[in-house]
Structure formats: structure tokens, C-alpha cells
Design a protein around this motif. Structure first.
Motif, PDB file in Angstrom:
ATOM      1  N   VAL A 120       0.856  -1.195   0.000  1.00 45.79           N
ATOM      2  CA  VAL A 120       0.000   0.000   0.000  1.00 45.79           C
ATOM      3  C   VAL A 120       0.884   1.234   0.000  1.00 45.79           C
ATOM      4  O   VAL A 120       1.742   1.395   0.869  1.00 45.79           O
ATOM      5  N   ASN A 121       0.668   2.117  -0.972  1.00 50.23           N
ATOM      6  CA  ASN A 121       1.471   3.332  -1.069  1.00 50.23           C
ATOM      7  C   ASN A 121       0.671   4.610  -0.878  1.00 50.23           C
ATOM      8  O   ASN A 121       1.234   5.693  -0.954  1.00 50.23           O
ATOM      9  N   ASP A 122      -0.637   4.522  -0.624  1.00 46.20           N
ATOM     10  CA  ASP A 122      -1.483   5.708  -0.492  1.00 46.20           C
ATOM     11  C   ASP A 122      -0.875   6.728   0.466  1.00 46.20           C
ATOM     12  O   ASP A 122      -0.798   6.483   1.663  1.00 46.20           O
ATOM     13  N   ASP A 123      -0.428   7.843  -0.064  1.00 44.61           N
ATOM     14  CA  ASP A 123       0.109   8.971   0.710  1.00 44.61           C
ATOM     15  C   ASP A 123       1.403   8.666   1.465  1.00 44.61           C
ATOM     16  O   ASP A 123       1.871   9.500   2.222  1.00 44.61           O
ATOM     17  N   TYR A 124       1.981   7.496   1.296  1.00 38.29           N
ATOM     18  CA  TYR A 124       3.154   7.109   2.094  1.00 38.29           C
ATOM     19  C   TYR A 124       4.310   8.096   1.921  1.00 38.29           C
ATOM     20  O   TYR A 124       4.861   8.599   2.904  1.00 38.29           O
TER      21      TYR A 124
ATOM     22  N   GLU B 163       4.371  11.186   0.695  1.00 37.80           N
ATOM     23  CA  GLU B 163       4.035  12.547   1.106  1.00 37.80           C
ATOM     24  C   GLU B 163       4.031  12.680   2.624  1.00 37.80           C
ATOM     25  O   GLU B 163       4.563  13.644   3.185  1.00 37.80           O
ATOM     26  N   ILE B 164       3.428  11.714   3.296  1.00 31.57           N
ATOM     27  CA  ILE B 164       3.360  11.797   4.755  1.00 31.57           C
ATOM     28  C   ILE B 164       4.734  11.559   5.370  1.00 31.57           C
ATOM     29  O   ILE B 164       5.111  12.229   6.337  1.00 31.57           O
ATOM     30  N   GLY B 165       5.506  10.644   4.812  1.00 26.07           N
ATOM     31  CA  GLY B 165       6.865  10.428   5.302  1.00 26.07           C
ATOM     32  C   GLY B 165       7.709  11.685   5.200  1.00 26.07           C
ATOM     33  O   GLY B 165       8.419  12.061   6.140  1.00 26.07           O
TER      34      GLY B 165
ATOM     35  N   MET C 250       6.571  14.144   7.790  1.00 28.16           N
ATOM     36  CA  MET C 250       7.008  13.775   9.143  1.00 28.16           C
ATOM     37  C   MET C 250       8.476  14.139   9.367  1.00 28.16           C
ATOM     38  O   MET C 250       8.838  14.590  10.460  1.00 28.16           O
ATOM     39  N   THR C 251       9.326  13.984   8.352  1.00 25.03           N
ATOM     40  CA  THR C 251      10.729  14.361   8.533  1.00 25.03           C
ATOM     41  C   THR C 251      10.855  15.873   8.709  1.00 25.03           C
ATOM     42  O   THR C 251      11.668  16.329   9.512  1.00 25.03           O
ATOM     43  N   LYS C 252      10.043  16.635   8.003  1.00 23.21           N
ATOM     44  CA  LYS C 252      10.050  18.098   8.158  1.00 23.21           C
ATOM     45  C   LYS C 252       9.511  18.504   9.526  1.00 23.21           C
ATOM     46  O   LYS C 252      10.049  19.398  10.177  1.00 23.21           O
ATOM     47  N   LEU C 253       8.434  17.858   9.962  1.00 22.26           N
ATOM     48  CA  LEU C 253       7.832  18.169  11.259  1.00 22.26           C
ATOM     49  C   LEU C 253       8.768  17.782  12.400  1.00 22.26           C
ATOM     50  O   LEU C 253       8.924  18.537  13.370  1.00 22.26           O
TER      51      LEU C 253
ATOM     52  N   GLU D  10      -1.187  10.464  14.040  1.00 24.25           N
ATOM     53  CA  GLU D  10      -1.987  10.045  12.879  1.00 24.25           C
ATOM     54  C   GLU D  10      -1.137   9.233  11.897  1.00 24.25           C
ATOM     55  O   GLU D  10      -1.599   8.239  11.345  1.00 24.25           O
ATOM     56  N   ALA D  11       0.111   9.635  11.675  1.00 24.84           N
ATOM     57  CA  ALA D  11       1.001   8.872  10.790  1.00 24.84           C
ATOM     58  C   ALA D  11       1.266   7.482  11.371  1.00 24.84           C
ATOM     59  O   ALA D  11       1.319   6.494  10.620  1.00 24.84           O
ATOM     60  N   GLN D  12       1.403   7.387  12.688  1.00 22.14           N
ATOM     61  CA  GLN D  12       1.590   6.079  13.327  1.00 22.14           C
ATOM     62  C   GLN D  12       0.371   5.185  13.072  1.00 22.14           C
ATOM     63  O   GLN D  12       0.509   3.998  12.770  1.00 22.14           O
ATOM     64  N   ARG D  13      -0.821   5.768  13.205  1.00 24.71           N
ATOM     65  CA  ARG D  13      -2.050   5.015  12.961  1.00 24.71           C
ATOM     66  C   ARG D  13      -2.100   4.512  11.519  1.00 24.71           C
ATOM     67  O   ARG D  13      -2.388   3.343  11.268  1.00 24.71           O
TER      68      ARG D  13
END
Length: 114
Positions: free
Chosen positions: A23-27, A29-31, A34-37, A80-83
Motif C-alpha cells: 500500500v502506497n497511499d500517501d506514504y 508525502e506523509i513520510g 514527518m521528517t520536516k515536522l 496520525e502517521a503512526q495510525r
């Protein structure tokens, strides 16, 4: 792979080793988000990561202290990313937290000349 210039120890590291699903949905972009955050969080020192063709990867983040690690774990976007990771992106993962007491390395002169 990304490598970090780190201060002299002691500091902490969090190792996140994972096996990806298909599954690659948003992976990506969110990754990236998360590195920026993470980089904006107090106590953040950097990260290093690598992922093999078989989907196994390791991301190591570096932190000033355990308080900074706990604070990052509870940031709402990270929660949310963990979920999403448990639901969609990973078939398994392991997290390890360690105190780095000593660090050293090597870099050849030819590696710095390029």
C-alpha cells in the motif's frame, strides 16, 4: 539515505525498523512531512534512513534527550502517521530507543573529494 552531522555524545537514538506492505497511499508525502515536522521539534538532532528493494527499512532519528522523544511521539500529526502505518503501510515494525555514549567513524579522502 540521509546522514546527519551529530554533536558529541551523549544523545539518544530511536531506531524504527519496518517491513513495508504494497500500500502506497500517501506514504511518500506523509513520510516527507514527518521528517520536516520532526526537524521542528525541540531536541531533534537529525536522522538516517535506508530501505531495501524487499521493503525492509531502517530509520534512525537522533534526539537530545528522552523528554524530546516522548514529546515527538505525542505530536498529533505524528500520532496520525503512526495510525496509518499500522493500518496501511507496515506489516511489522520494531522501535528501539538507545543512549549513544560513544560514536566514531571513517571517511576516505576520495569520498570527500567528490
Amino acid at each position: 539515505m540521509h546522514t546527519s552531522a551529530l554533536p558529541e555524545p551523549p544523545y539518544y537514538m530511536v531506531s524504527f525498523s519496518s517491513q513495508r506492505t504494497n500500500v502506497n497511499d500517501d506514504y511518500g508525502e506523509i513520510g516527507y512531512a514527518m521528517t520536516k515536522l520532526a526537524a521542528q521539534q525541540p531536541g531533534y538532532l537529525g536522522f538516517e534512513s535506508a530501505r531495501g528493494a524487499d521493503g525492509f527499512g531502517i530509520l534512525i532519528s537522533f534526539w537530545k534527550d528522552e523528554e524530546s522523544i516522548r514529546a515527538w511521539k505525542s505530536v498529533i500529526d505524528h500520532v496520525e502517521a503512526q495510525r496509518r502505518g499500522r493500518q496501511d503501510w507496515y506489516s511489522r515494525y520494531e522501535i528501539r530507543v538507545a543512549l549513544v555514549q560513544r560514536a566514531y567513524g571513517f571517511e576516505s579522502e576520495t569520498a570527500t573529494a567528490t
